[in-house]
Write an enzyme that holds these catalytic residues in place. Structure first.
Site, mmCIF file in Angstrom:
data_model
loop_
_atom_site.group_PDB
_atom_site.id
_atom_site.type_symbol
_atom_site.label_atom_id
_atom_site.label_comp_id
_atom_site.label_asym_id
_atom_site.label_seq_id
_atom_site.Cartn_x
_atom_site.Cartn_y
_atom_site.Cartn_z
ATOM 1 N N MET A 6 0.898 -1.218 -0.075
ATOM 2 C CA MET A 6 0.097 -0.198 -0.161
ATOM 3 C C MET A 6 0.944 1.165 0.072
ATOM 4 O O MET A 6 1.591 1.480 0.919
ATOM 5 C CB MET A 6 -0.952 -0.108 1.299
ATOM 6 C CG MET A 6 -1.458 1.325 1.539
ATOM 7 S SD MET A 6 -2.462 1.680 3.085
ATOM 8 C CE MET A 6 -2.385 0.236 3.880
ATOM 9 N N PRO A 7 0.909 2.039 -1.123
ATOM 10 C CA PRO A 7 1.710 3.159 -1.027
ATOM 11 C C PRO A 7 1.044 4.376 -0.365
ATOM 12 O O PRO A 7 -0.016 4.661 -0.282
ATOM 13 C CB PRO A 7 1.519 3.802 -2.494
ATOM 14 C CG PRO A 7 1.082 2.612 -3.437
ATOM 15 C CD PRO A 7 0.375 1.626 -2.244
ATOM 16 N N ILE A 8 1.895 4.855 0.628
ATOM 17 C CA ILE A 8 1.483 6.108 1.520
ATOM 18 C C ILE A 8 2.159 7.304 0.916
ATOM 19 O O ILE A 8 3.617 7.206 1.081
ATOM 20 C CB ILE A 8 1.768 5.712 3.000
ATOM 21 C CG1 ILE A 8 0.972 4.618 3.278
ATOM 22 C CG2 ILE A 8 1.138 7.247 3.605
ATOM 23 C CD1 ILE A 8 1.249 3.914 4.628
#
Length: 69
Positions: free
Chosen positions: A1-3
């Site tokens: 999950m990119p943040i």
């Protein structure tokens, strides 16, 4: 999950910040190929007195054109 965390000096409209975080999410989706629903983007607006460029805060730099980067 990119943040993705975006820090910016306060003063932009809510609409501008909202458009920015949405555009960043779409760009991450398009470039990394991850599902949009897995991408998290948030923006933190920092007061100009808490943001320094060298030895001058952003509010001081705004008052002194020769200090602007």
């Amino acid at each position: 999950m990119p943040i993705v965390h975006i820090s910016l000096v306060e003063g932009r409209s809510e609409a501008a910040v909202k458009a920015c975080v949405k555009a960043v999410a779409v760009t991450v989706h398009e470039t990394l190929g991850v599902p949009l629903q897995s991408i998290r983007v948030y923006a933190t607006q920092v007061p100009a007195v808490h943001w320094a460029i060298g030895a001058h805060t952003k509010d001081e730099a705004a008052a002194q054109p020769e200090w602007r980067a």
